[in-house]
Structure formats: structure tokens, C-alpha cells
Design a protein around this motif. Structure first.
Motif, PDB file in Angstrom:
ATOM      1  N   ASP A  36       4.671  -9.715 -11.526  1.00  0.00           N
ATOM      2  CA  ASP A  36       4.786 -10.289 -10.260  1.00  0.00           C
ATOM      3  C   ASP A  36       5.007  -9.249  -9.332  1.00  0.00           C
ATOM      4  O   ASP A  36       6.845  -8.919  -9.597  1.00  0.00           O
ATOM      5  CB  ASP A  36       4.461 -11.099 -10.179  1.00  0.00           C
ATOM      6  CG  ASP A  36       4.430 -12.176  -8.677  1.00  0.00           C
ATOM      7  OD1 ASP A  36       3.370 -12.439  -8.274  1.00  0.00           O
ATOM      8  OD2 ASP A  36       5.514 -12.088  -7.662  1.00  0.00           O
ATOM      9  N   TYR A  37       5.105  -8.420  -8.213  1.00  0.00           N
ATOM     10  CA  TYR A  37       6.277  -7.620  -7.717  1.00  0.00           C
ATOM     11  C   TYR A  37       7.374  -8.674  -6.754  1.00  0.00           C
ATOM     12  O   TYR A  37       8.543  -8.214  -6.443  1.00  0.00           O
ATOM     13  CB  TYR A  37       5.429  -6.863  -6.654  1.00  0.00           C
ATOM     14  CG  TYR A  37       4.634  -5.845  -7.262  1.00  0.00           C
ATOM     15  CD1 TYR A  37       5.033  -4.088  -6.844  1.00  0.00           C
ATOM     16  CD2 TYR A  37       2.980  -5.817  -7.671  1.00  0.00           C
ATOM     17  CE1 TYR A  37       3.590  -2.706  -7.134  1.00  0.00           C
ATOM     18  CE2 TYR A  37       2.440  -4.905  -8.124  1.00  0.00           C
ATOM     19  CZ  TYR A  37       2.876  -3.514  -8.094  1.00  0.00           C
ATOM     20  OH  TYR A  37       1.168  -2.628  -8.366  1.00  0.00           O
ATOM     21  N   TRP A  38       7.181  -9.726  -6.948  1.00  0.00           N
ATOM     22  CA  TRP A  38       7.907 -10.675  -6.246  1.00  0.00           C
ATOM     23  C   TRP A  38       8.769 -11.392  -6.814  1.00  0.00           C
ATOM     24  O   TRP A  38       9.740 -11.345  -6.469  1.00  0.00           O
ATOM     25  CB  TRP A  38       7.194 -11.973  -4.454  1.00  0.00           C
ATOM     26  CG  TRP A  38       6.078 -11.266  -3.842  1.00  0.00           C
ATOM     27  CD1 TRP A  38       4.458 -11.102  -3.885  1.00  0.00           C
ATOM     28  CD2 TRP A  38       6.506  -9.675  -3.020  1.00  0.00           C
ATOM     29  NE1 TRP A  38       3.914 -10.059  -2.841  1.00  0.00           N
ATOM     30  CE2 TRP A  38       5.248  -9.345  -2.006  1.00  0.00           C
ATOM     31  CE3 TRP A  38       7.755  -9.750  -2.074  1.00  0.00           C
ATOM     32  CZ2 TRP A  38       4.730  -8.997  -1.096  1.00  0.00           C
ATOM     33  CZ3 TRP A  38       7.460  -8.892  -0.841  1.00  0.00           C
ATOM     34  CH2 TRP A  38       6.285  -8.440  -1.065  1.00  0.00           C
ATOM     35  N   SER A  86       7.889 -11.938   2.022  1.00  0.00           N
ATOM     36  CA  SER A  86       8.547 -10.600   3.346  1.00  0.00           C
ATOM     37  C   SER A  86       9.180 -10.673   4.373  1.00  0.00           C
ATOM     38  O   SER A  86       9.256  -9.808   4.759  1.00  0.00           O
ATOM     39  CB  SER A  86       6.808 -11.269   3.887  1.00  0.00           C
ATOM     40  OG  SER A  86       6.500 -12.261   4.675  1.00  0.00           O
ATOM     41  N   TYR A  92      11.149  -7.212  -3.169  1.00  0.00           N
ATOM     42  CA  TYR A  92       9.453  -6.431  -3.436  1.00  0.00           C
ATOM     43  C   TYR A  92      10.292  -5.391  -4.550  1.00  0.00           C
ATOM     44  O   TYR A  92      11.177  -5.094  -4.584  1.00  0.00           O
ATOM     45  CB  TYR A  92       9.331  -5.227  -2.232  1.00  0.00           C
ATOM     46  CG  TYR A  92       7.451  -4.798  -2.760  1.00  0.00           C
ATOM     47  CD1 TYR A  92       6.990  -5.349  -2.895  1.00  0.00           C
ATOM     48  CD2 TYR A  92       7.356  -3.562  -2.514  1.00  0.00           C
ATOM     49  CE1 TYR A  92       5.055  -4.820  -3.227  1.00  0.00           C
ATOM     50  CE2 TYR A  92       6.218  -2.945  -3.207  1.00  0.00           C
ATOM     51  CZ  TYR A  92       5.567  -3.537  -3.501  1.00  0.00           C
ATOM     52  OH  TYR A  92       4.636  -3.057  -3.275  1.00  0.00           O
ATOM     53  N   GLN A 131      -0.421  -6.458  -4.589  1.00  0.00           N
ATOM     54  CA  GLN A 131       0.770  -6.826  -3.751  1.00  0.00           C
ATOM     55  C   GLN A 131       1.889  -5.866  -2.839  1.00  0.00           C
ATOM     56  O   GLN A 131       1.968  -5.461  -3.855  1.00  0.00           O
ATOM     57  CB  GLN A 131       1.674  -7.797  -4.541  1.00  0.00           C
ATOM     58  CG  GLN A 131       1.166  -8.700  -5.148  1.00  0.00           C
ATOM     59  CD  GLN A 131       1.520  -9.910  -6.244  1.00  0.00           C
ATOM     60  OE1 GLN A 131       2.471  -8.912  -7.140  1.00  0.00           O
ATOM     61  NE2 GLN A 131       1.655 -10.779  -6.512  1.00  0.00           N
ATOM     62  N   GLU A 134       3.755  -6.627   4.053  1.00  0.00           N
ATOM     63  CA  GLU A 134       2.866  -7.114   5.391  1.00  0.00           C
ATOM     64  C   GLU A 134       2.620  -5.973   6.217  1.00  0.00           C
ATOM     65  O   GLU A 134       1.874  -5.844   6.426  1.00  0.00           O
ATOM     66  CB  GLU A 134       2.734  -8.382   5.750  1.00  0.00           C
ATOM     67  CG  GLU A 134       1.831  -8.928   6.308  1.00  0.00           C
ATOM     68  CD  GLU A 134       0.021  -9.135   6.325  1.00  0.00           C
ATOM     69  OE1 GLU A 134      -0.451  -9.412   6.991  1.00  0.00           O
ATOM     70  OE2 GLU A 134       0.259  -9.647   4.509  1.00  0.00           O
ATOM     71  N   LEU A 159      -5.526  -3.339   0.346  1.00  0.00           N
ATOM     72  CA  LEU A 159      -3.879  -3.208  -0.209  1.00  0.00           C
ATOM     73  C   LEU A 159      -3.977  -2.656  -1.189  1.00  0.00           C
ATOM     74  O   LEU A 159      -2.427  -2.019  -1.111  1.00  0.00           O
ATOM     75  CB  LEU A 159      -4.614  -5.140  -1.318  1.00  0.00           C
ATOM     76  CG  LEU A 159      -4.433  -5.784  -0.925  1.00  0.00           C
ATOM     77  CD1 LEU A 159      -4.554  -7.171  -1.666  1.00  0.00           C
ATOM     78  CD2 LEU A 159      -2.354  -6.607  -0.021  1.00  0.00           C
TER      79      LEU A 159
END
Length: 232
Positions: A36-38, A86, A92, A131, A134, A159
Motif C-alpha cells: 500500500d502506497y500510504w 494526503s 506517500y 494510489q 490528490e 489514477l
């Protein structure tokens, strides 16, 4: 000097299979083919499979001359990032990799001609899960309209385009760092990919005019974008 940042996905059964075992002095990244990028976690959207531990691991590791182990930092652990990914670019994962790549370039001692730098910058982008911060979604919308087109009618394509833009800017920042360091004229840059783009959902790639994509033996699956650059 040999350093690496980013995706490994080339074995981890024994220490000899890891980046350190393969000769890299330092590495920060993840072992699996995606995370997961986050949060740097391993949901099924990242790995495409359910492991024996129900995908509960965090896959973000580092090794250097003084440390070998997991990474606990702003990418996944800070209260700010946990509350709103974000809110800070450092949330990130790719930001962490870009910052480390640039730090390696800036720290390299160019006076030692017999110790050139080999840097393997292995992007997580453009792999699923799709991902991206934003602000990059708005950027690609604006670019599409400015170019005479329309806004994306597919969220996954939107995306994918935004992630491509993020990677493009990261490559530019890395090149700028080499130029600022006076390394560009003696540098060979090889940009390549391991497979064609995934044309299944949610992969959202497009390999036209080639047929097929990732996981196929058609040209769309085995031919990739690649180039050689640098001042060398």
C-alpha cells in the motif's frame, strides 16, 4: 558504491536473496511485488493474494552499515499520515524513495574516481494499487483539458495517468540532482520496465497498437518502454 531504493521482488527466502545479500550497501524499500502506497501494508489489492498471516504485515524495510530491519516513519506511522494520507507529501511511499535516491546522489563523493556510483531506483509506480496524492489527479485533468482533450471518463485511467505524472516528475528531480552535483556528464541512465502494462481492471494500462498486456505472451505483455540517457 552500490545503493538501491524501492521495490525488490527478487527473493527473500534467505539473507543471501535480499538486496544486502546481492551486494547493495544500502537499501530502503519493500520485498513483495507491491504494498500500500500510504501504509506500506499488504492488502489483497496490493499483492493479489491472501497469505498465511492474512496479509497483516507491513512491508517496508531498510539496511545500511548500521541498521537492518523494518522502517517506522512518516510513510505509515505518523499521526498526521494515519489521520489523512494526503496531508503531507512524506505520507506517500514514493516520496520516501525519491528523497532517498536524491540523498544518495548528494552524498556521493565524486572525487574518488575508482568508486563510481551504481544506483538502482526501482519505482513502485505504476503498479497497483492505484494510489496517488490528490493534487496529481487535478494536474492530469488540467493537462488533458489544456491539450484540447476532455477530462478522464475512467477513474482508474485517471489514477494511472496521475501516477505516471508523479513518476515523470520524480525522474526529473533525480536528473536535476545529478546535474547539480556535476555527475550528469559521466552518468549512464537506463530506464526500463519488467513487463507490458496491465490491461485488466484495475490495472488500466493501454499498450496500443500492441496486442495484449501483462501476464500474456503477446507483444503488449513482453515489449516495454525503455531508453538510455545521461551524458556518458
Amino acid at each position: 558504491r552500490t545503493h538501491m531504493v524501492g521495490k525488490w521482488d527478487a527473493g527473500m527466502a534467505t539473507p543471501e536473496h535480499t538486496p544486502e545479500g546481492r551486494g547493495y550497501e544500502s537499501w530502503i524499500g519493500y520485498f513483495q511485488h507491491a504494498n500500500d502506497y500510504w501504509r506500506a501494508t499488504m492488502p489483497i489489492q496490493s499483492t493479489g493474494e491472501l497469505d498465511n498471516c492474512l496479509n497483516s504485515f507491513v512491508d517496508l524495510f531498510e539496511h545500511n552499515s548500521t541498521y537492518r530491519g523494518g522502517v517506522r516513519d512518516g510513510v505509515s506511522m505518523s499521526p498526521k499520515c494515519l489521520a489523512d494520507p494526503s496531508s503531507d507529501p512524506a505520507c506517500y511511499e514514493e516520496q520516501l524513495f525519491k528523497d532517498r535516491a536524491i540523498a544518495i546522489i548528494n552524498a556521493h563523493d565524486t572525487s574518488k574516481a575508482d568508486e563510481p556510483l551504481f544506483l538502482f531506483y526501482s519505482f513502485h509506480l505504476l503498479h497497483t494499487p492505484l494510489q496517488v496524492p490528490e493534487e496529481y489527479l487535478k494536474k492530469v485533468d488540467d493537462l488533458a483539458v489544456a491539450g484540447g482533450g476532455q477530462k478522464f471518463d475512467s477513474q482508474n485511467r485517471r489514477l494511472y495517468a496521475a501516477m505516471t505524472l508523479w513518476m515523470d516528475e520524480a525522474i526529473g528531480a533525480t536528473v536535476d540532482a545529478m546535474k547539480a552535483k556535476g555527475m550528469w556528464d559521466d552518468t549512464l541512465v537506463i530506464f526500463t520496465s519488467d513487463n507490458g502494462g496491465p490491461i485488466y481492471e484495475p490495472g488500466a494500462a493501454n499498450n496500443h497498437p500492441l496486442k495484449g498486456g501483462k501476464y500474456s505472451d503477446w507483444e503488449g505483455g513482453v515489449r516495454t518502454n525503455a531508453f538510455i540517457s545521461g551524458g556518458f
